[in-house]
Design an enzyme around this catalytic site. Structure first.
Site, PDB file in Angstrom:
ATOM      1  CG  HIS A  47     -18.346   8.306 -40.222  1.00  0.00           C
ATOM      2  ND1 HIS A  47     -18.016   9.627 -40.051  1.00  0.00           N
ATOM      3  CD2 HIS A  47     -17.181   7.668 -40.515  1.00  0.00           C
ATOM      4  CE1 HIS A  47     -16.720   9.781 -40.230  1.00  0.00           C
ATOM      5  NE2 HIS A  47     -16.187   8.598 -40.527  1.00  0.00           N
ATOM      6  CD  GLU A  49     -23.320  10.649 -37.453  1.00  0.00           C
ATOM      7  OE1 GLU A  49     -23.105  11.465 -36.559  1.00  0.00           O
ATOM      8  OE2 GLU A  49     -22.434   9.840 -37.850  1.00  0.00           O
ATOM      9  CB  CYS A  77     -17.700  14.200 -39.241  1.00  0.00           C
ATOM     10  SG  CYS A  77     -18.215  13.039 -40.534  1.00  0.00           S
ATOM     11  CB  CYS A  80     -22.105  12.399 -40.748  1.00  0.00           C
ATOM     12  SG  CYS A  80     -21.185  10.841 -40.636  1.00  0.00           S
TER      13      CYS A  80
END
Length: 150
Positions: A47, A49, A77, A80
């Site tokens: 992801h 991040e 999410c 993250c």
């Protein structure tokens, strides 16, 4: 935030992954960048991040990002968000909301719910196994005189 949004759009255009971008800033300078690269890397943890955190830690040579801020194109999410806390980032800013992401089929509501459910009742079975043997690693950690806490 402009750079996080630019990275999100670039990630979509390149086919690397979903519409997410993030940057880590320290003392007014970007020290880490990331876009979602789940498709490009076949890694569900790639992801934006997490990628930005990894890049910032490498650039700074540290595993705590105290004094840093994160700018992300969308509300993080649960994975993250956990990474943000583990990295000890001081604050984060986000553009789109989790509801905005859910509207385009990036919903993490199930995971958010699962975190509040006891392990034995989760959708994916969580079964305790060999705890007494596994505790040996914790004993070794406690006995390690040069351990670095994080």
């Amino acid at each position: 935030m402009h750079e996080a949004i630019r990275l999100a759009i670039e990630g979509v255009s390149s086919g690397r992954g979903g519409p997410f971008g993030a940057v880590i800033v320290k003392d007014g300078q970007i020290v880490g960048r990331g876009c979602n690269e789940v498709l490009a890397t076949s890694d569900p943890t790639a992801h934006a991040e997490v990628n930005a955190i990894r890049q910032a830690c490498q650039a700074l040579g540290i595993f705590h990002l105290a004094g840093c801020e994160l700018y992300t194109s969308c509300e993080p999410c649960p994975m993250c968000l956990s990474a943000i806390y583990w990295a000890r980032i001081e604050r984060y800013y986000f553009g789109c909301t989790a509801q905005d992401a859910a509207a385009i089929q990036f919903a993490d509501d199930l995971i958010r719910h699962e975190l509040s459910v006891p392990p034995a009742e989760r959708t994916i079975p969580a079964i305790p196994l060999m705890r007494s043997e596994a505790l040996a690693a914790f004993v070794a950690w406690q006995a390690k005189s040069d351990r670095v806490m994080y």
